[in-house]
Design a protein around this motif. Sequence first.
Motif, PDB file in Angstrom:
ATOM      1  N   ASP A   1      54.130  17.222  -0.034  1.00 51.27           N
ATOM      2  CA  ASP A   1      54.092  18.381   0.532  1.00 51.27           C
ATOM      3  C   ASP A   1      53.184  19.315  -0.023  1.00 51.27           C
ATOM      4  O   ASP A   1      53.631  19.977  -1.122  1.00 51.27           O
ATOM      5  CB  ASP A   1      55.371  19.001   0.829  1.00 51.27           C
ATOM      6  N   ILE A   2      51.903  19.486   0.432  1.00 52.15           N
ATOM      7  CA  ILE A   2      51.185  20.810  -0.102  1.00 52.15           C
ATOM      8  C   ILE A   2      51.060  21.886   0.652  1.00 52.15           C
ATOM      9  O   ILE A   2      49.989  22.565   0.650  1.00 52.15           O
ATOM     10  CB  ILE A   2      49.514  19.941  -0.371  1.00 52.15           C
ATOM     11  N   THR A   3      51.867  22.305   1.308  1.00 54.61           N
ATOM     12  CA  THR A   3      52.010  23.398   2.276  1.00 54.61           C
ATOM     13  C   THR A   3      51.709  24.667   1.704  1.00 54.61           C
ATOM     14  O   THR A   3      50.926  25.603   1.861  1.00 54.61           O
ATOM     15  CB  THR A   3      53.080  23.472   3.235  1.00 54.61           C
ATOM     16  N   ALA A   4      52.491  24.793   0.369  1.00 53.56           N
ATOM     17  CA  ALA A   4      52.601  25.982  -0.242  1.00 53.56           C
ATOM     18  C   ALA A   4      51.063  26.161  -1.015  1.00 53.56           C
ATOM     19  O   ALA A   4      50.490  27.225  -1.118  1.00 53.56           O
ATOM     20  CB  ALA A   4      53.456  25.796  -1.493  1.00 53.56           C
ATOM     21  N   GLN A   5      50.423  25.127  -1.449  1.00 57.59           N
ATOM     22  CA  GLN A   5      49.101  25.150  -1.974  1.00 57.59           C
ATOM     23  C   GLN A   5      48.311  25.701  -0.738  1.00 57.59           C
ATOM     24  O   GLN A   5      47.195  26.338  -1.212  1.00 57.59           O
ATOM     25  CB  GLN A   5      48.799  23.729  -2.187  1.00 57.59           C
ATOM     26  N   LYS A   6      48.218  24.926   0.278  1.00 63.88           N
ATOM     27  CA  LYS A   6      47.358  25.587   1.437  1.00 63.88           C
ATOM     28  C   LYS A   6      47.495  26.901   1.904  1.00 63.88           C
ATOM     29  O   LYS A   6      46.547  27.648   2.279  1.00 63.88           O
ATOM     30  CB  LYS A   6      47.522  24.414   2.601  1.00 63.88           C
ATOM     31  N   GLU A   7      48.895  27.364   1.930  1.00 63.12           N
ATOM     32  CA  GLU A   7      49.023  28.749   1.974  1.00 63.12           C
ATOM     33  C   GLU A   7      48.432  29.735   1.058  1.00 63.12           C
ATOM     34  O   GLU A   7      47.991  30.747   1.460  1.00 63.12           O
ATOM     35  CB  GLU A   7      50.339  28.975   2.457  1.00 63.12           C
ATOM     36  N   ALA A   8      48.512  29.101  -0.309  1.00 57.02           N
ATOM     37  CA  ALA A   8      47.799  30.066  -1.217  1.00 57.02           C
ATOM     38  C   ALA A   8      46.259  30.082  -1.254  1.00 57.02           C
ATOM     39  O   ALA A   8      45.704  31.197  -1.404  1.00 57.02           O
ATOM     40  CB  ALA A   8      48.176  29.490  -2.578  1.00 57.02           C
TER      41      ALA A   8
ATOM     42  N   ILE B   1      45.779  32.622   1.394  1.00 55.38           N
ATOM     43  CA  ILE B   1      45.638  33.951   0.855  1.00 55.38           C
ATOM     44  C   ILE B   1      44.546  34.272   0.269  1.00 55.38           C
ATOM     45  O   ILE B   1      43.880  35.307   0.327  1.00 55.38           O
ATOM     46  CB  ILE B   1      47.101  34.073   0.270  1.00 55.38           C
ATOM     47  N   LEU B   2      43.915  33.344  -0.598  1.00 55.90           N
ATOM     48  CA  LEU B   2      42.744  33.479  -1.439  1.00 55.90           C
ATOM     49  C   LEU B   2      41.689  33.819  -0.630  1.00 55.90           C
ATOM     50  O   LEU B   2      40.866  34.786  -0.858  1.00 55.90           O
ATOM     51  CB  LEU B   2      42.716  32.341  -2.375  1.00 55.90           C
ATOM     52  N   HIS B   3      41.652  32.743   0.528  1.00 58.34           N
ATOM     53  CA  HIS B   3      40.395  32.972   1.532  1.00 58.34           C
ATOM     54  C   HIS B   3      40.296  34.577   2.143  1.00 58.34           C
ATOM     55  O   HIS B   3      39.555  35.018   2.240  1.00 58.34           O
ATOM     56  CB  HIS B   3      40.372  32.010   2.457  1.00 58.34           C
ATOM     57  N   ASP B   4      41.763  34.893   2.556  1.00 59.15           N
ATOM     58  CA  ASP B   4      41.880  36.233   3.337  1.00 59.15           C
ATOM     59  C   ASP B   4      41.567  37.262   2.266  1.00 59.15           C
ATOM     60  O   ASP B   4      40.867  38.127   2.807  1.00 59.15           O
ATOM     61  CB  ASP B   4      43.323  36.409   3.877  1.00 59.15           C
TER      62      ASP B   4
END
Length: 446
Positions: free
Chosen positions: A176-183, A186-189
């Motif tokens: 599960d890499i959901t947390a990584q994708k969310e991070a 956030i970085l992109h935003d």
Amino acid sequence: MSSEKVKEDKLRKKAEELLQSQLNPINYSSEDVDEVIYELSVHQIELEMQNEELREAQLKLENSRHEYFDLYNFAPIGYFTLNKEGIILKVNLTGATLLKSDRNNLYKKALIQFIEPEYRNKFHHHIMKVLDKETKETVELKLIIIDKNSFYAKLETIKVQDENGNFKEFRITLTDITAQKEAEKILHDRNANIQKMLNVEIDEHETAEIRLEKLIEKYKISNQELEQFAYVSSHDLKEPLRMITSFLQLLQKRYIDELDEDANDFINYAVDGAKRMDMMINDLLEYSKIGSTEREYEYLQSDKILETVLKNLKPTIEESNAIITHDPLPLIYANNQMMIQLFQNIISNAIKYHGEEPPEIHISADYIDDEYIFSIKDNGIGIDQKHLERIFKIFQRLHTREKYDGTGIGLAITKRIIQKHRGKIWVESELGKGTTFFFTIPNQNY
């Protein structure tokens, strides 16, 4: 002396010592009986000692099995074992938990059904890549869980072979890499906000984009109106054309004895022209429908599409002794009916425009830059370089009707189909050396 022999001798010696310490002095009437009893007693002790070693080995094996069971089931990542068709054969507790499903409910189900539709073609390509190579392959996908929610996952897949080198199974780890994708989001935003704060001068660019979008929309509406006009006009022309043909044939039948040979020829010319016009109108209607009709798109097996086309063209193939071969073809996201028409138009052209030798046609596909590039190669009469662009225009013919029949709209239809799929089509050819048609199908939903 072997290690096993040394071990047996030591065991026997130890057993003899134990026996000597346990036996009470007994007087036997015969030395032979005493020796037999002694040997039996030694063997009995040897067996008891061997049984104790076996029990200890069995206990160690049982402990190891429990350790493996715990490591497998309670690992922080999911483990999946699939067969060649992608069906789940084994899954650990973590894997079942990630998919929010009971392990028993996952067995014999296709893993692809737990993958978001827009990522399924990517997974299919990943599996095919693993099948072709001996190394581990990694892919990031979005998976669906039982409550219709989804999460991002990284899949690492290897191919396992049996002792004969044949395929046995796929083994997959799922993280599960959901947390990584969310991070990452956030970085992109944050980067986007920084870009805003820098007050980059993009007003002119945005204005140009808006103008371009409006212009595209304007041409899109105009194109739709033209398509509708062509469809309605073609449809309305069919009835008066049918009447002209019917009355000409009726005139010829009723006054056949009163008309001379020239008059009959003129009527035949007129009827033949009307029939050709009817064919052109039918093709024009088909051409118009490609642009004006909304079509369903789905995942399709290209080899199944080709199988249908070859069945449709079976009489023509047998009549011309055509040889048609193909490489393994990919899973594509497309409209089934349009793909059948696309392949059928190009292959029937390859059969029609063959040289002195029977037609030989080969279909293949490559995956380059996130799109599939199909090629359909033949050994036909070829096309002059100066006509390569012209062949895709509507009602353009390179040969007389006496030599080759048709309306000259088939390749225009194929180009329209490819445009609807956001692909490209082109041709490479040389007179007398055959022709190869190329077209692309993007590996994405649209």
